[in-house]
Design an enzyme around this catalytic site. Structure first.
Site, PDB file in Angstrom:
ATOM      1  N   TYR A  77       0.836  -1.216   0.000  1.00 50.94           N
ATOM      2  CA  TYR A  77       0.000   0.000   0.000  1.00 50.94           C
ATOM      3  C   TYR A  77       0.862   1.254   0.000  1.00 50.94           C
ATOM      4  CZ  TYR A  77      -4.439  -2.302  -0.038  1.00 50.94           C
ATOM      5  OH  TYR A  77      -5.527  -3.025  -0.461  1.00 50.94           O
ATOM      6  N   GLN A 115     -14.663   4.955  -6.379  1.00 54.78           N
ATOM      7  CA  GLN A 115     -14.071   3.747  -5.785  1.00 54.78           C
ATOM      8  C   GLN A 115     -12.567   3.947  -5.653  1.00 54.78           C
ATOM      9  OE1 GLN A 115     -16.085   0.047  -7.807  1.00 54.78           O
ATOM     10  NE2 GLN A 115     -16.244   1.776  -9.189  1.00 54.78           N
ATOM     11  N   ASP A 118      -7.139   7.327  -4.586  1.00 53.13           N
ATOM     12  CA  ASP A 118      -5.948   8.133  -4.927  1.00 53.13           C
ATOM     13  C   ASP A 118      -6.079   9.627  -4.656  1.00 53.13           C
ATOM     14  OD1 ASP A 118      -7.569   9.053  -7.086  1.00 53.13           O
ATOM     15  OD2 ASP A 118      -6.770   7.506  -8.431  1.00 53.13           O
ATOM     16  N   HIS A 133     -14.473   3.503  -1.149  1.00 50.74           N
ATOM     17  CA  HIS A 133     -13.493   2.500  -0.709  1.00 50.74           C
ATOM     18  C   HIS A 133     -12.382   3.119   0.135  1.00 50.74           C
ATOM     19  CE1 HIS A 133     -14.736  -0.415  -4.216  1.00 50.74           C
ATOM     20  NE2 HIS A 133     -15.645  -0.282  -3.288  1.00 50.74           N
ATOM     21  N   CYS A 141      -5.225   3.768  13.009  1.00 51.63           N
ATOM     22  CA  CYS A 141      -4.703   2.941  14.100  1.00 51.63           C
ATOM     23  C   CYS A 141      -5.613   1.725  14.276  1.00 51.63           C
ATOM     24  CB  CYS A 141      -4.660   3.763  15.394  1.00 51.63           C
ATOM     25  SG  CYS A 141      -4.194   2.760  16.829  1.00 51.63           S
ATOM     26  N   CYS A 144      -7.181   2.074  18.219  1.00 53.73           N
ATOM     27  CA  CYS A 144      -8.185   3.070  18.641  1.00 53.73           C
ATOM     28  C   CYS A 144      -8.949   3.676  17.461  1.00 53.73           C
ATOM     29  CB  CYS A 144      -7.527   4.187  19.443  1.00 53.73           C
ATOM     30  SG  CYS A 144      -6.514   5.280  18.439  1.00 53.73           S
ATOM     31  N   GLY A 205     -15.058   4.574 -16.151  1.00 54.28           N
ATOM     32  CA  GLY A 205     -13.783   3.909 -15.843  1.00 54.28           C
ATOM     33  C   GLY A 205     -13.876   2.848 -14.770  1.00 54.28           C
ATOM     34  N   THR A 206     -15.013   2.162 -14.720  1.00 49.58           N
ATOM     35  CA  THR A 206     -15.131   1.056 -13.753  1.00 49.58           C
ATOM     36  C   THR A 206     -15.581  -0.204 -14.480  1.00 49.58           C
ATOM     37  OG1 THR A 206     -16.271   0.215 -11.788  1.00 49.58           O
ATOM     38  CG2 THR A 206     -17.436   1.909 -13.042  1.00 49.58           C
ATOM     39  N   ALA A 249     -11.785   8.050 -20.693  1.00 46.70           N
ATOM     40  CA  ALA A 249     -12.405   9.118 -19.901  1.00 46.70           C
ATOM     41  C   ALA A 249     -11.765  10.473 -20.196  1.00 46.70           C
ATOM     42  CB  ALA A 249     -12.280   8.791 -18.416  1.00 46.70           C
TER      43      ALA A 249
HETATM   44  P1  OAD Z   1     -11.094  -2.061 -12.512  1.00 51.12           P
HETATM   45  O1  OAD Z   1      -9.623  -2.157 -12.633  1.00 51.12           O
HETATM   46  O2  OAD Z   1     -11.854  -3.277 -12.146  1.00 51.12           O
HETATM   47  O3  OAD Z   1     -11.694  -1.541 -13.886  1.00 51.12           O
HETATM   48  C1  OAD Z   1     -11.115  -0.468 -14.560  1.00 51.12           C
HETATM   49  C2  OAD Z   1     -11.964  -0.173 -15.785  1.00 51.12           C
HETATM   50  O4  OAD Z   1     -11.445   1.001 -16.381  1.00 51.12           O
HETATM   51  C3  OAD Z   1     -11.921  -1.286 -16.853  1.00 51.12           C
HETATM   52  O5  OAD Z   1     -13.243  -1.621 -17.206  1.00 51.12           O
HETATM   53  C4  OAD Z   1     -11.194  -0.631 -18.029  1.00 51.12           C
HETATM   54  O6  OAD Z   1     -11.713  -1.022 -19.287  1.00 51.12           O
HETATM   55  C5  OAD Z   1     -11.475   0.842 -17.782  1.00 51.12           C
HETATM   56  N1  OAD Z   1     -10.492   1.776 -18.337  1.00 51.12           N
HETATM   57  C6  OAD Z   1      -9.174   1.591 -18.599  1.00 51.12           C
HETATM   58  N2  OAD Z   1      -8.614   2.707 -19.086  1.00 51.12           N
HETATM   59  C7  OAD Z   1      -9.599   3.634 -19.127  1.00 51.12           C
HETATM   60  C8  OAD Z   1      -9.655   5.006 -19.520  1.00 51.12           C
HETATM   61  N3  OAD Z   1      -8.591   5.662 -19.970  1.00 51.12           N
HETATM   62  N4  OAD Z   1     -10.845   5.652 -19.424  1.00 51.12           N
HETATM   63  C9  OAD Z   1     -11.955   5.014 -18.966  1.00 51.12           C
HETATM   64  N5  OAD Z   1     -11.954   3.732 -18.571  1.00 51.12           N
HETATM   65  C10 OAD Z   1     -10.799   3.050 -18.642  1.00 51.12           C
HETATM   66  O7  OAD Z   1     -11.356  -0.858 -11.499  1.00 51.12           O
HETATM   67  P2  OAD Z   1     -12.638  -0.576 -10.599  1.00 51.12           P
HETATM   68  O8  OAD Z   1     -13.890  -0.825 -11.361  1.00 51.12           O
HETATM   69  O9  OAD Z   1     -12.410   0.737 -10.000  1.00 51.12           O
HETATM   70  O10 OAD Z   1     -11.376  -2.466  -4.692  1.00 51.12           O
HETATM   71  O11 OAD Z   1     -12.479  -1.694  -9.493  1.00 51.12           O
HETATM   72  C11 OAD Z   1     -13.367  -1.704  -8.425  1.00 51.12           C
HETATM   73  C12 OAD Z   1     -12.662  -2.149  -7.187  1.00 51.12           C
HETATM   74  O12 OAD Z   1     -12.006  -3.398  -7.411  1.00 51.12           O
HETATM   75  C13 OAD Z   1     -11.532  -1.237  -6.730  1.00 51.12           C
HETATM   76  O13 OAD Z   1     -11.984  -0.155  -5.977  1.00 51.12           O
HETATM   77  C14 OAD Z   1     -10.674  -2.160  -5.920  1.00 51.12           C
HETATM   78  C15 OAD Z   1     -10.667  -3.322  -6.859  1.00 51.12           C
HETATM   79  O14 OAD Z   1     -10.346  -4.551  -6.333  1.00 51.12           O
HETATM   80  C16 OAD Z   1     -10.694  -2.841  -3.605  1.00 51.12           C
HETATM   81  O15 OAD Z   1      -9.486  -2.892  -3.564  1.00 51.12           O
HETATM   82  C17 OAD Z   1     -11.572  -3.167  -2.457  1.00 51.12           C
END
Ligand code: OAD
Length: 262
Positions: A77, A115, A118, A133, A141, A144, A205-206, A249
């Site tokens: 991390y 999500q 950063d 997230h 900590c 506490c 972007g998810t 994006a």
């Molecule tokens: P992912 O890594 O699962 O998905 C990222 C998405 O962004 C994919 O569908 C890509 O196609 C897309 N992508 C890539 N480049 C891009 C761009 N330039 N513009 C737009 N989209 C783009 O990420 P999350 O959906 O955020 O959780 O993942 C969800 C959660 O899973 C995270 O918060 C994390 C992870 O495990 C934890 O760690 C609990």
């Protein structure tokens, strides 16, 4: 970029007062931060390949992993925290901050559900950000619960120890949500409210595979909102939104803004 979808999406945004946006790791990809999943772009160098292709989330992103090997987990991390600090917001982050101001100037508003851990949205100027997230910039900590924002310089002690508890006996952990943990209650409430009240919901972007975040867009649609997805790859929600824009994006968000201002 698919012109018809983006034009229709801009029209929907033009008529909207309240907008909710869900962002994921893809929104920060153009800032040089790695996503977790995704088919991957063969043009990308290996150090930009999806994190969960190189690392196992079960050994890094669960409470059990931290209990078993706090040094390894906190080093990982910290490596990511330093990467986030070195990254700069991109045109998508900036565009969403501009959209928030534009909607507010019209008496509306934007809720940005992210999500991402950063903090790039906040650095780009977005004000109404809900961190679903948590954030990697704050550590907590384990005894506490006190939160602290470590200095930008790299940490030196692994696992880091809490300064708040006696004799530095307790460990610090990143204030992120791990697999198997609940999302913060206030963030869940804010997300439910945003999905209920918004006229337009954008998912950007998810990969839309991690719940509960992946369900918000469908909840918004059930409440009558128009729905937009921005992603260069298809996802499980692509066929269920009103407009799926297959684009990066950093290109699509500025284009939407330009059309809104036309
Ligand atoms: P992912 O890594 O699962 O998905 C990222 C998405 O962004 C994919 O569908 C890509 O196609 C897309 N992508 C890539 N480049 C891009 C761009 N330039 N513009 C737009 N989209 C783009 O990420 P999350 O959906 O955020 O959780 O993942 C969800 C959660 O899973 C995270 O918060 C994390 C992870 O495990 C934890 O760690 C609990």
């Amino acid at each position: 970029m698919p012109h018809d979808a983006i034009q229709a999406a801009a029209n929907a945004l033009r008529g909207a007062r309240r907008v909710a946006v869900l962002t994921g790791a893809g929104v920060s990809a153009e800032s040089g931060l790695r996503t977790f999943r995704g088919a991957g772009n063969p043009d990308l160098p290996p150090d930009m390949h999806a994190l969960w292709k190189e690392f196992d989330p079960q050994t890094l992103a669960t409470p059990e992993a931290f209990a078993a090997n706090p040094e390894m987990v906190t080093r990982w991390y910290e490596w990511r925290r330093i990467g986030c600090l070195a990254a700069a917001p991109n045109a998508a982050h900036a565009g969403l901050a501009t959209l928030e101001r534009l909607l507010e100037s019209r008496g509306g508003g934007l809720t940005l559900l992210t999500q991402n851990v950063d903090r790039l949205h906040q650095r780009a100027g977005s004000r109404h950000v809900v961190e679903l997230h948590g954030t990697i910039m704050v550590w907590r900590c384990t005894r506490c619960g006190a939160r602290t924002e470590p200095a930008p310089e790299p940490m030196r002690e692994f696992p880091p120890r809490s300064a708040c508890c006696e004799q530095r006996a307790a460990l610090l952990r990143p204030d992120v949500v791990w697999f198997g943990e609940m999302l913060p209650e206030d963030a869940l409430r804010a997300a439910a409210r945003a999905a209920e009240e918004c006229d337009v919901f954008m998912s950007i972007g998810t990969s839309s595979v991690v719940y509960p975040a992946a369900a918000f867009v469908l909840q918004a649609a059930a409440n009558g909102a128009k729905t937009i997805e921005i992603n260069p790859e298809p996802t499980p929600i692509s066929g269920r939104v009103d407009w799926s824009i297959r684009a990066k994006a950093g290109e699509a968000v500025p284009r939407l803004l330009a059309l809104l201002r036309d």
